[in-house]
Write a protein that holds these residues in place. Structure first.
Motif, PDB file in Angstrom:
ATOM      1  N   HIS A   1      25.911  33.497  14.091  1.00 50.86           N
ATOM      2  CA  HIS A   1      25.107  34.015  15.283  1.00 50.86           C
ATOM      3  C   HIS A   1      25.691  34.091  16.343  1.00 50.86           C
ATOM      4  CE1 HIS A   1      21.449  34.305  17.885  1.00 50.86           C
ATOM      5  NE2 HIS A   1      20.871  34.770  16.787  1.00 50.86           N
ATOM      6  N   PRO A   2      25.453  35.354  17.083  1.00 45.89           N
ATOM      7  CA  PRO A   2      26.174  35.421  18.462  1.00 45.89           C
ATOM      8  C   PRO A   2      25.906  34.480  19.520  1.00 45.89           C
ATOM      9  CG  PRO A   2      24.318  37.154  18.111  1.00 45.89           C
ATOM     10  CD  PRO A   2      24.694  36.298  16.778  1.00 45.89           C
ATOM     11  N   ASP A   3      24.857  33.973  19.345  1.00 44.76           N
ATOM     12  CA  ASP A   3      24.548  32.777  20.439  1.00 44.76           C
ATOM     13  C   ASP A   3      24.990  31.432  19.933  1.00 44.76           C
ATOM     14  OD1 ASP A   3      22.961  34.547  22.055  1.00 44.76           O
ATOM     15  OD2 ASP A   3      21.261  34.314  21.210  1.00 44.76           O
ATOM     16  N   ALA A   4      25.496  31.416  18.751  1.00 41.08           N
ATOM     17  CA  ALA A   4      26.106  30.070  18.496  1.00 41.08           C
ATOM     18  C   ALA A   4      27.323  29.734  19.343  1.00 41.08           C
ATOM     19  CB  ALA A   4      26.307  30.060  17.111  1.00 41.08           C
ATOM     20  N   THR A   5      27.968  28.517  19.693  1.00 40.64           N
ATOM     21  CA  THR A   5      28.962  27.998  20.542  1.00 40.64           C
ATOM     22  C   THR A   5      30.091  28.065  19.161  1.00 40.64           C
ATOM     23  OG1 THR A   5      28.856  25.806  20.009  1.00 40.64           O
ATOM     24  CG2 THR A   5      28.004  26.875  22.091  1.00 40.64           C
ATOM     25  N   VAL A   6      31.333  28.162  19.519  1.00 38.88           N
ATOM     26  CA  VAL A   6      32.528  28.032  18.680  1.00 38.88           C
ATOM     27  C   VAL A   6      32.481  26.542  17.805  1.00 38.88           C
ATOM     28  CG1 VAL A   6      34.902  27.515  18.583  1.00 38.88           C
ATOM     29  CG2 VAL A   6      34.158  29.312  19.812  1.00 38.88           C
ATOM     30  N   GLU A   7      31.921  25.559  18.637  1.00 37.00           N
ATOM     31  CA  GLU A   7      31.715  24.108  17.820  1.00 37.00           C
ATOM     32  C   GLU A   7      30.766  24.429  16.898  1.00 37.00           C
ATOM     33  OE1 GLU A   7      31.273  19.371  19.211  1.00 37.00           O
ATOM     34  OE2 GLU A   7      30.728  21.071  20.476  1.00 37.00           O
ATOM     35  N   GLN A   8      29.542  24.857  17.112  1.00 35.35           N
ATOM     36  CA  GLN A   8      28.574  24.951  16.217  1.00 35.35           C
ATOM     37  C   GLN A   8      28.667  26.074  14.874  1.00 35.35           C
ATOM     38  OE1 GLN A   8      25.805  26.645  18.680  1.00 35.35           O
ATOM     39  NE2 GLN A   8      24.771  24.916  19.020  1.00 35.35           N
ATOM     40  N   SER A   9      29.735  26.841  15.291  1.00 38.90           N
ATOM     41  CA  SER A   9      30.276  27.741  14.215  1.00 38.90           C
ATOM     42  C   SER A   9      31.253  27.063  13.287  1.00 38.90           C
ATOM     43  CB  SER A   9      31.082  29.035  14.835  1.00 38.90           C
ATOM     44  OG  SER A   9      30.114  29.592  15.655  1.00 38.90           O
ATOM     45  N   PHE A  10      32.046  26.267  13.814  1.00 41.09           N
ATOM     46  CA  PHE A  10      33.087  25.574  13.060  1.00 41.09           C
ATOM     47  C   PHE A  10      32.422  24.713  12.025  1.00 41.09           C
ATOM     48  CE2 PHE A  10      36.722  26.371  15.788  1.00 41.09           C
ATOM     49  CZ  PHE A  10      37.482  27.222  14.789  1.00 41.09           C
ATOM     50  N   LYS A  47      41.219  32.475  13.812  1.00 39.92           N
ATOM     51  CA  LYS A  47      42.114  32.201  15.127  1.00 39.92           C
ATOM     52  C   LYS A  47      41.863  32.441  16.425  1.00 39.92           C
ATOM     53  CE  LYS A  47      46.592  34.416  16.514  1.00 39.92           C
ATOM     54  NZ  LYS A  47      47.541  35.521  16.262  1.00 39.92           N
ATOM     55  N   ARG A  48      40.846  33.429  16.361  1.00 39.83           N
ATOM     56  CA  ARG A  48      40.289  33.709  17.809  1.00 39.83           C
ATOM     57  C   ARG A  48      39.273  32.649  18.168  1.00 39.83           C
ATOM     58  NH1 ARG A  48      38.588  38.010  21.081  1.00 39.83           N
ATOM     59  NH2 ARG A  48      38.547  37.281  23.077  1.00 39.83           N
ATOM     60  N   MET A  49      38.644  31.944  17.398  1.00 37.55           N
ATOM     61  CA  MET A  49      37.950  30.681  17.484  1.00 37.55           C
ATOM     62  C   MET A  49      38.541  29.520  17.819  1.00 37.55           C
ATOM     63  SD  MET A  49      34.974  31.339  14.414  1.00 37.55           S
ATOM     64  CE  MET A  49      34.236  30.024  14.746  1.00 37.55           C
ATOM     65  N   LEU A  50      39.826  29.317  17.058  1.00 36.18           N
ATOM     66  CA  LEU A  50      40.581  28.084  17.312  1.00 36.18           C
ATOM     67  C   LEU A  50      41.111  28.190  18.849  1.00 36.18           C
ATOM     68  CD1 LEU A  50      42.465  27.939  14.116  1.00 36.18           C
ATOM     69  CD2 LEU A  50      41.109  26.157  15.115  1.00 36.18           C
ATOM     70  N   LEU A  51      41.389  29.392  19.421  1.00 30.94           N
ATOM     71  CA  LEU A  51      42.023  29.512  20.791  1.00 30.94           C
ATOM     72  C   LEU A  51      41.278  29.648  21.855  1.00 30.94           C
ATOM     73  CD1 LEU A  51      44.752  32.208  19.702  1.00 30.94           C
ATOM     74  CD2 LEU A  51      45.109  29.886  19.935  1.00 30.94           C
ATOM     75  N   SER A  52      39.668  29.535  21.300  1.00 28.94           N
ATOM     76  CA  SER A  52      38.637  29.445  22.310  1.00 28.94           C
ATOM     77  C   SER A  52      38.099  28.049  22.747  1.00 28.94           C
ATOM     78  CB  SER A  52      37.488  30.407  22.006  1.00 28.94           C
ATOM     79  OG  SER A  52      38.065  31.769  21.969  1.00 28.94           O
ATOM     80  N   ALA A  53      37.371  27.921  23.736  1.00 24.07           N
ATOM     81  CA  ALA A  53      36.937  26.437  24.191  1.00 24.07           C
ATOM     82  C   ALA A  53      35.629  26.472  22.952  1.00 24.07           C
ATOM     83  CB  ALA A  53      36.592  26.562  25.559  1.00 24.07           C
ATOM     84  N   TYR A  54      35.399  25.024  22.839  1.00 22.92           N
ATOM     85  CA  TYR A  54      34.360  24.900  21.919  1.00 22.92           C
ATOM     86  C   TYR A  54      33.076  25.478  22.354  1.00 22.92           C
ATOM     87  CZ  TYR A  54      36.431  21.788  18.226  1.00 22.92           C
ATOM     88  OH  TYR A  54      37.091  21.488  17.242  1.00 22.92           O
ATOM     89  N   GLU A  55      32.681  25.424  23.793  1.00 30.09           N
ATOM     90  CA  GLU A  55      31.481  25.815  24.283  1.00 30.09           C
ATOM     91  C   GLU A  55      31.437  27.149  24.232  1.00 30.09           C
ATOM     92  OE1 GLU A  55      34.233  24.775  27.745  1.00 30.09           O
ATOM     93  OE2 GLU A  55      33.798  23.875  25.739  1.00 30.09           O
ATOM     94  N   THR A  56      32.261  28.108  24.033  1.00 30.12           N
ATOM     95  CA  THR A  56      32.280  29.583  24.122  1.00 30.12           C
ATOM     96  C   THR A  56      31.375  30.194  23.120  1.00 30.12           C
ATOM     97  OG1 THR A  56      34.596  29.188  24.752  1.00 30.12           O
ATOM     98  CG2 THR A  56      33.722  31.616  24.187  1.00 30.12           C
ATOM     99  N   ARG A  57      30.416  30.990  23.480  1.00 32.83           N
ATOM    100  CA  ARG A  57      29.590  31.892  22.752  1.00 32.83           C
ATOM    101  C   ARG A  57      30.289  32.753  21.836  1.00 32.83           C
ATOM    102  NH1 ARG A  57      26.941  35.308  24.598  1.00 32.83           N
ATOM    103  NH2 ARG A  57      25.488  35.750  23.081  1.00 32.83           N
ATOM    104  N   ILE A  58      29.790  32.737  20.476  1.00 29.33           N
ATOM    105  CA  ILE A  58      30.575  33.615  19.699  1.00 29.33           C
ATOM    106  C   ILE A  58      30.437  35.113  20.024  1.00 29.33           C
ATOM    107  CG2 ILE A  58      30.466  34.543  17.244  1.00 29.33           C
ATOM    108  CD1 ILE A  58      31.743  31.985  17.405  1.00 29.33           C
ATOM    109  N   GLY A  59      29.358  35.501  20.760  1.00 35.59           N
ATOM    110  CA  GLY A  59      29.185  36.700  21.134  1.00 35.59           C
ATOM    111  C   GLY A  59      30.140  37.343  22.013  1.00 35.59           C
ATOM    112  N   ASP A  60      30.577  36.414  23.006  1.00 37.94           N
ATOM    113  CA  ASP A  60      31.586  36.732  23.990  1.00 37.94           C
ATOM    114  C   ASP A  60      33.082  36.851  23.640  1.00 37.94           C
ATOM    115  OD1 ASP A  60      29.768  36.116  25.847  1.00 37.94           O
ATOM    116  OD2 ASP A  60      29.898  34.215  26.146  1.00 37.94           O
ATOM    117  N   ILE A  61      33.385  36.362  22.085  1.00 37.63           N
ATOM    118  CA  ILE A  61      34.671  36.452  21.752  1.00 37.63           C
ATOM    119  C   ILE A  61      34.827  37.466  20.442  1.00 37.63           C
ATOM    120  CG2 ILE A  61      35.806  34.273  22.843  1.00 37.63           C
ATOM    121  CD1 ILE A  61      35.106  33.104  19.823  1.00 37.63           C
ATOM    122  N   MET A  62      33.767  37.800  20.027  1.00 41.69           N
ATOM    123  CA  MET A  62      33.625  38.925  18.885  1.00 41.69           C
ATOM    124  C   MET A  62      34.204  40.224  19.169  1.00 41.69           C
ATOM    125  SD  MET A  62      29.625  39.944  18.307  1.00 41.69           S
ATOM    126  CE  MET A  62      28.802  40.981  19.150  1.00 41.69           C
TER     127      MET A  62
END
Length: 449
Positions: free
Chosen positions: A145-154, A185-200
């Motif tokens: 989901h675009p509003d999920a954080t990287v931590e939630q997505s992992f 890879k992009r998720m691993l290089l991003s902070a855990y609190e980052t929104r997926i929608g911001d790095i997709m």
């Protein structure tokens, strides 16, 4: 095959019934090598050895077995529990491929041993046309989901990713509508609190379920993709196609084109698994058609029988003229067929293609015309008039053959036929007749026959 054991050693372990040692070796081998080893065994031994494999490995090996009959015999011999374990480990697209090739009674047993959710997905995939992206895709993918954080997505990937076709590329959806794509890879290089929608990546390449699977395979080659999302008419994500499936399509299409270009009806079976009668059925229709069409050549020779009798020297050069014309047309047709299969040439480019092939043909025709004129004079010891007839025939035959060779495949594609049908055998037959007509037309004018 495994680094420390060759096929003969593994076969020896089977003959000696040393299954414990064999199981230890197989669990360390690559699943492709195990499948090749099983293909070499008699059916009874193949079933025994297959049952030695852990269920995860057994499912992988099963999907790599080349012989459909072997797969069918394995399914028949396995208990419901064993079959259920194999099917649970198979990716959904592999299960669909398996069902498409199996007889009705085997399909019924396969579907009985899958859960209701899997059966529903299988039935959905089976309703797509055979050559469409929908028939090629798998519904086993990771969506975020675009509003999920990287931590939630992992956490989600760890929860659902085990049975998915790939976890390295994840698709971002909202209400099932495709929003973008993000890599692990992009998720691993991003902070855990980052929104997926911001790095997709929002500009994601996709295809519809109705897209031709050959066109899909070309996209993988063109854009160097590892996976490709499949959407419906409302841009809702319904599945993905992975690189290995695209490679299978490329191999099938290349094999089919080669068979058509060799005047053989396509078959999806390996050479040694195709019976003599079946091979005959695939080859004889085109041979009959080409033989009948070649009678035009005989008719032309019969029409000019008196001219040949009056100047017997003309007969000597007929094979060379026909072969050269056929080879020239074949070169052009194969080049254009390949260019169209790669997407380099479309029907709209026909004027550009003709203009290029015309220039190429003139250069080839001039070169061969000069060479053959010298050959007829110096080696065949014929007079200059005969040499001129042969040289002029070569010249015009090459020009016309190359123009026919480049235009017929494009015309076939335009009319909805496979361009590979217009390859060497067909074009050679047409050019043979034309080369004789050109030959005798020039000979009549120059020699006054």
């Amino acid at each position: 095959m495994h680094d420390n054991y060759n096929l003969n050693q593994l076969m020896e372990l089977v003959r000696e019934r040393k299954f414990r040692a064999l199981r230890g070796i197989l669990t360390e081998m690559n699943e492709v090598d195990i499948a090749e080893f099983l293909d070499e065994l008699e059916v009874e031994d193949e079933i025994l050895v297959f049952r030695l494999l852990p269920k995860e490995l057994a499912a992988e090996v099963f999907s790599y077995l080349e012989d459909i009959e072997d797969q069918e015999k394995l399914i028949t011999s396995l208990s419901d529990q064993e079959l259920r374990e194999v099917l649970d480990e198979l990716y959904l697209d592999d299960t669909v491929d398996l069902i498409e090739d199996m007889p009705a009674n085997v399909v019924s047993r396969i579907l009985r041993n899958t859960d209701s959710s899997t059966r529903a997905q299988i039935n959905q995939l089976l309703h797509y046309p055979k050559d469409s992206a929908g028939s090629l895709m798998t519904t086993e993918f990771v969506y975020l989901h675009p509003d999920a954080t990287v931590e939630q997505s992992f956490a989600r990937i760890r929860q659902v990713g085990l049975d998915k076709e790939t976890v390295y590329t994840c698709y971002v959806t909202q209400n099932r509508v495709l929003q973008g794509v993000v890599t692990v890879k992009r998720m691993l290089l991003s902070a855990y609190e980052t929104r997926i929608g911001d790095i997709m990546e929002p500009n994601v390449l996709s295809v519809t379920t109705a897209e031709d699977k050959e066109a899909v395979a070309q996209l993988f080659s063109k854009y160097d993709l590892s996976a490709l999302p499949v959407v419906d008419g409302d841009n809702r994500l319904v599945g993905i196609i992975t690189f290995d499936d695209a490679m299978d399509v490329m191999e099938e299409e290349a094999t089919e084109d080669i068979e058509k270009m060799a005047a053989i009806l396509p078959t999806d079976k390996p050479y040694f698994q195709t019976g003599v009668i079946e091979t005959w059925k695939h080859r004889i229709p085109w041979l009959l058609l080409l033989m009948i069409s070649a009678t035009f050549t005989g008719t032309i020779l019969g029409f000019f029988e008196e001219a040949l009798a009056a100047n017997a020297a003309l007969t000597l050069f007929i094979p060379m003229l026909m072969d050269t014309g056929g080879n020239s047309g074949g070169q052009a047709s194969v080049t254009i067929i390949r260019a169209m299969s790669l997407g380099d040439v479309e029907f709209a480019d026909w004027l550009l293609v003709i203009w290029k092939e015309l220039r190429v043909s003139l250069l080839c025709a001039l070169t061969l015309g000069v060479v053959v004129f010298g050959k007829v004079m110096a080696i065949d010891r014929k007079n200059a008039t005969v040499a001129l007839v042969v040289a002029l025939t070569i010249f015009f035959t090459i020009v016309i053959a190359k123009l026919i060779g480049c235009t017929l495949p494009m015309l076939a594609k335009r009319l909805g036929f496979d361009p590979a049908v217009m390859a060497s055998p067909f074009i050679t037959t047409v050019v043979d007749a034309l080369s004789l007509l050109i030959y005798f037309a020039i000979a009549t004018q120059v020699l006054g026959l």
